[in-house]
Write a protein that holds these residues in place. Structure first.
Motif, PDB file in Angstrom:
ATOM      1  N   ALA A  11       0.830  -1.206   0.000  1.00 22.01           N
ATOM      2  CA  ALA A  11       0.000   0.000   0.000  1.00 22.01           C
ATOM      3  C   ALA A  11       0.864   1.256   0.000  1.00 22.01           C
ATOM      4  N   ASN A  14       2.206   1.862  -3.450  1.00 23.35           N
ATOM      5  CA  ASN A  14       1.154   2.189  -4.421  1.00 23.35           C
ATOM      6  C   ASN A  14       0.126   3.100  -3.762  1.00 23.35           C
ATOM      7  N   LEU A  17      -3.701   3.064  -4.424  1.00 24.86           N
ATOM      8  CA  LEU A  17      -4.551   1.943  -4.013  1.00 24.86           C
ATOM      9  C   LEU A  17      -4.862   2.037  -2.525  1.00 24.86           C
ATOM     10  N   TYR A  18      -6.060   1.631  -2.170  1.00 22.23           N
ATOM     11  CA  TYR A  18      -6.424   1.542  -0.761  1.00 22.23           C
ATOM     12  C   TYR A  18      -5.786   0.289  -0.160  1.00 22.23           C
ATOM     13  N   GLU A  19      -5.600   0.308   1.138  1.00 16.10           N
ATOM     14  CA  GLU A  19      -4.979  -0.845   1.800  1.00 16.10           C
ATOM     15  C   GLU A  19      -5.847  -2.094   1.658  1.00 16.10           C
ATOM     16  N   ARG A  20      -7.155  -1.935   1.685  1.00 16.28           N
ATOM     17  CA  ARG A  20      -8.033  -3.114   1.551  1.00 16.28           C
ATOM     18  C   ARG A  20      -7.908  -3.735   0.152  1.00 16.28           C
ATOM     19  N   GLU A  21      -7.619  -2.915  -0.871  1.00 17.78           N
ATOM     20  CA  GLU A  21      -7.400  -3.448  -2.219  1.00 17.78           C
ATOM     21  C   GLU A  21      -6.090  -4.231  -2.273  1.00 17.78           C
ATOM     22  N   CYS A  22      -5.077  -3.711  -1.606  1.00 15.86           N
ATOM     23  CA  CYS A  22      -3.788  -4.421  -1.550  1.00 15.86           C
ATOM     24  C   CYS A  22      -3.940  -5.739  -0.797  1.00 15.86           C
ATOM     25  N   GLU A  23      -4.749  -5.716   0.257  1.00 18.85           N
ATOM     26  CA  GLU A  23      -4.993  -6.939   1.017  1.00 18.85           C
ATOM     27  C   GLU A  23      -5.707  -7.974   0.151  1.00 18.85           C
ATOM     28  N   ALA A  24      -6.655  -7.531  -0.660  1.00 18.30           N
ATOM     29  CA  ALA A  24      -7.366  -8.446  -1.560  1.00 18.30           C
ATOM     30  C   ALA A  24      -6.404  -9.062  -2.576  1.00 18.30           C
ATOM     31  N   VAL A  25      -5.458  -8.270  -3.083  1.00 17.03           N
ATOM     32  CA  VAL A  25      -4.473  -8.787  -4.041  1.00 17.03           C
ATOM     33  C   VAL A  25      -3.595  -9.841  -3.379  1.00 17.03           C
ATOM     34  N   THR A  28      -5.558 -12.997  -2.745  1.00 19.32           N
ATOM     35  CA  THR A  28      -5.827 -13.710  -3.998  1.00 19.32           C
ATOM     36  C   THR A  28      -4.595 -14.480  -4.453  1.00 19.32           C
TER      37      THR A  28
END
Length: 109
Positions: A11, A14, A17-25, A28
């Motif tokens: 995060a 980048n 990007l939000y931290e929750r988006e980085c966590e999702a990546v 995954t």
């Protein structure tokens, strides 16, 4: 480094990007690796390493408390082999000494 530190570092690198988006990546990627290994596949990340599944055969173990023989079932374990680039980062080659340079030059001629 733990998973939350990895997410935080991504995060920070980048900011768009939000931290929750980085966590999702991260979730995954790790979930996909785990799923592939569960299916018995090999996962290779060039420059980093390769994950594979190794089977351990069944054997007769011993209960350390009682000394009694115990049958241990076969198991599957994850094996990791580092890639060439990772090995080089972990074990950087030390600079040659003047004596080593001369010896190498004499050997080549």
């Amino acid at each position: 480094m733990i998973r939350s530190e990895l997410v935080t570092r991504i995060a920070e690198m980048n900011p768009h990007l939000y931290e929750r988006e980085c966590e999702a990546v991260v979730n995954t990627i790790l979930g996909t690796i785990a799923e592939a290994l569960a299916n018995g596949d090999r996962v290779e990340i060039r420059g980093f390493g390769a994950f594979s599944v190794k089977a351990t055969r069944a054997w007769q173990g011993r209960n350390p408390r009682t000394g009694e023989s115990v049958a241990v079932d076969e198991k599957k374990n994850v094996a990791f082999k580092t890639g060439k680039e990772m090995r080089q980062r972990l074990n950087p080659r030390e600079p040659e000494t003047p004596e080593e340079i001369v010896a190498r030059m004499l050997k080549a001629s």
